[in-house]
Enzyme design. Structure first.
Site, mmCIF file in Angstrom:
data_model
loop_
_atom_site.group_PDB
_atom_site.id
_atom_site.type_symbol
_atom_site.label_atom_id
_atom_site.label_comp_id
_atom_site.label_asym_id
_atom_site.label_seq_id
_atom_site.Cartn_x
_atom_site.Cartn_y
_atom_site.Cartn_z
ATOM 1 N N ASP A 24 -0.840 -2.577 -9.289
ATOM 2 C CA ASP A 24 -1.336 -2.899 -7.958
ATOM 3 C C ASP A 24 -0.491 -2.129 -6.946
ATOM 4 O O ASP A 24 0.597 -1.630 -7.287
ATOM 5 C CB ASP A 24 -1.240 -4.408 -7.730
ATOM 6 N N ASP A 26 -0.175 -2.779 -2.820
ATOM 7 C CA ASP A 26 0.496 -3.603 -1.812
ATOM 8 C C ASP A 26 1.330 -4.678 -2.484
ATOM 9 O O ASP A 26 0.824 -5.486 -3.258
ATOM 10 C CB ASP A 26 -0.534 -4.267 -0.889
#
Length: 339
Positions: A24, A26
Site C-alpha cells: 500500500d 499512504d
C-alpha cells in the site's frame, strides 16, 4: 490447525517464501509528500534481493505514471507498470457490465479518465449525455455538481462502479474524508450501492496477483478495514505496519477478519526474524520473546514487558484475539496502546 495457529507459527522473516511484495502507499511508503522513515531503504533492499514489488493504491485521483513518478522522487526504481490502481481494477469490472466503447460518466480525476481511455471507453461529465454507466473515484476537486450529475444518471438504473470506499484518506495535513464519504452521498440520493473495485474488495488484489504473476505474495498495509480485510479476503498473507492510520489501539480491538499475520514497527521488520507466539495450556497467557500478557477475568494483565514494545503488542493481540472476547468488555492497560 486453527487459523490463529497458522498465523502465529515462527518463520525466519515475513519475506520467507514470498515471490512478490505488494505495498500500500499512504501510510506505508509515504505520508503526503514525504517518504516514511526506512520505507525507501527497505523496499530497495527487497528489490535488490530479486523479489518483485507492486505498489497498490485505492487513490483514484492520479494515473499510474504520476504515482510512479512520485515514488521515483524518493529514490525508488518504479515504472508505471509497477503500480496497480483502483481505477485499473474498476475499469476491468466495468468492462463486464457495459459494451466496448460505451460512454461513461466520470466522477473523479485523471486516474479514472486515463484508464477509461486506455480501455477504449468514452468519457462524459454530464448526465444529459445518457451515459451507459457511472464510475466514481476520489479527487480533491469532486464537489456537489459532480455528485449530482452521477445521481441524475443513476436514477435511470445504469451500472455504477466505485474505485473504493475508504472513509478517510491520510494527507499531509492529517486525516481527511475519503471516497467512501462521496460514494455515501450518492448512495443517499439514489438508494443503491455501487460495485466496488478497490480494497477491501478482492478485485484490486486479483489485478495485482495477475499483473506480477505472484503465487505467494505478501501484502503490506496500514489500515485494518481496507488493507488487512482485503488481503485476508483475497487469501494473501498480510503484514501490518504501525506507520499509518491504524496503530496499537485499533489492532488490539481488530475484528477476526481484520487481523494481520504480521505486526511490524516499520518496513525494516520485513527482514527481521519474526518471533513465535506461544500460549499457556489454557490459552490465558501469550508470550512473544520476553513479553508476556495474560487474561485474568475481564482484565488484560502485562506479566512481563520484555525488551520490545512490538513484541508486547503482539502478545497482547494474541491473547485478546484468541479469547474471543469483545474488546469493550475488557480492561486493557494504557501501556499497550499509548502513543
Amino acid at each position: 490447525m486453527s487459523l490463529f495457529a497458522r498465523r502465529s507459527r515462527s518463520v525466519a522473516t515475513p519475506l520467507d517464501g514470498v515471490d512478490a511484495v505488494l505495498a500500500d502507499l499512504d501510510g506505508v511508503v509515504y505520508q503526503g509528500p514525504k517518504a516514511i522513515p526506512f520505507a525507501v531503504e527497505s523496499l530497495t533492499k527487497v528489490a535488490a534481493a530479486g523479489t518483485k514489488i507492486g505498489y497498490i493504491t485505492n487513490n483514484a485521483s492520479r494515473t499510474d505514471r504520476q504515482v510512479a513518478d512520485h515514488l521515483s522522487s524518493f529514490g525508488l526504481d518504479v515504472a508505471a507498470s509497477d503500480v496497480v490502481t483502483s481505477p485499473q481494477a474498476a475499469v476491468r469490472l466495468l468492462a463486464d457490465l457495459v459494451q466496448p466503447g460505451s460512454l461513461i460518466l466520470v466522477v473523479g480525476g485523471d486516474g479514472l479518465v486515463d484508464e477509461l481511455g486506455k480501455a477504449g471507453f468514452r468519457v462524459t461529465r454530464e448526465s444529459a449525455d445518457e451515459p451507459a454507466a457511472v464510475i466514481q473515484g476520489f479527487s480533491p476537486e469532486v464537489g456537489w455538481k459532480q455528485l449530482a450529475e452521477a445521481s441524475f444518471a443513476l436514477h435511470r438504473g445504469i451500472p455504477w462502479v466505485a474505485t473504493n470506499t475508504d472513509w478517510t484518506i491520510p494527507v499531509a495535513g492529517g486525516i481527511a474524508p475519503g471516497n467512501g464519504t462521496l460514494v455515501s452521498a450518492v448512495h443517499t440520493a439514489v438508494g443503491r450501492l455501487p460495485v466496488v473495485a478497490g480494497k477491501p474488495e478482492v478485485a484490486i488484489f486479483e489485478e495485482a496477483r495477475r499483473r506480477f504473476g505472484a503465487s505467494s505474495p505478501l501484502f503490506v498495509g496500514d489500515r485494518l478495514d481496507t488493507d488487512i480485510l482485503g488481503a485476508n479476503r483475497a487469501g494473501m498473507p498480510v503484514a501490518h505496519v504501525l506507520t499509518g492510520v491504524d496503530t496499537a489501539k485499533q489492532l488490539l480491538s481488530a475484528k477476526p477478519d481484520e487481523r494481520p499475520q504480521f505486526i511490524l514497527d516499520d518496513l525494516r521488520g520485513l527482514f527481521e526474524p519474526y518471533p513465535a507466539t506461544t500460549f499457556s495450556k489454557d490459552s490465558s497467557t501469550a508470550t512473544v520473546g520476553g513479553a508476556k500478557v495474560q487474561m485474568r477475568g475481564n482484565d488484560v494483565v502485562i506479566v512481563s514487558v520484555g525488551d520490545s514494545r512490538t513484541d508486547l503488542l503482539r502478545a497482547a493481540c494474541a491473547v485478546i484475539w484468541t479469547s474471543g472476547r469483545a474488546i469493550y468488555g475488557l480492561q486493557v492497560p494504557e501501556e499497550l496502546y499509548e502513543e
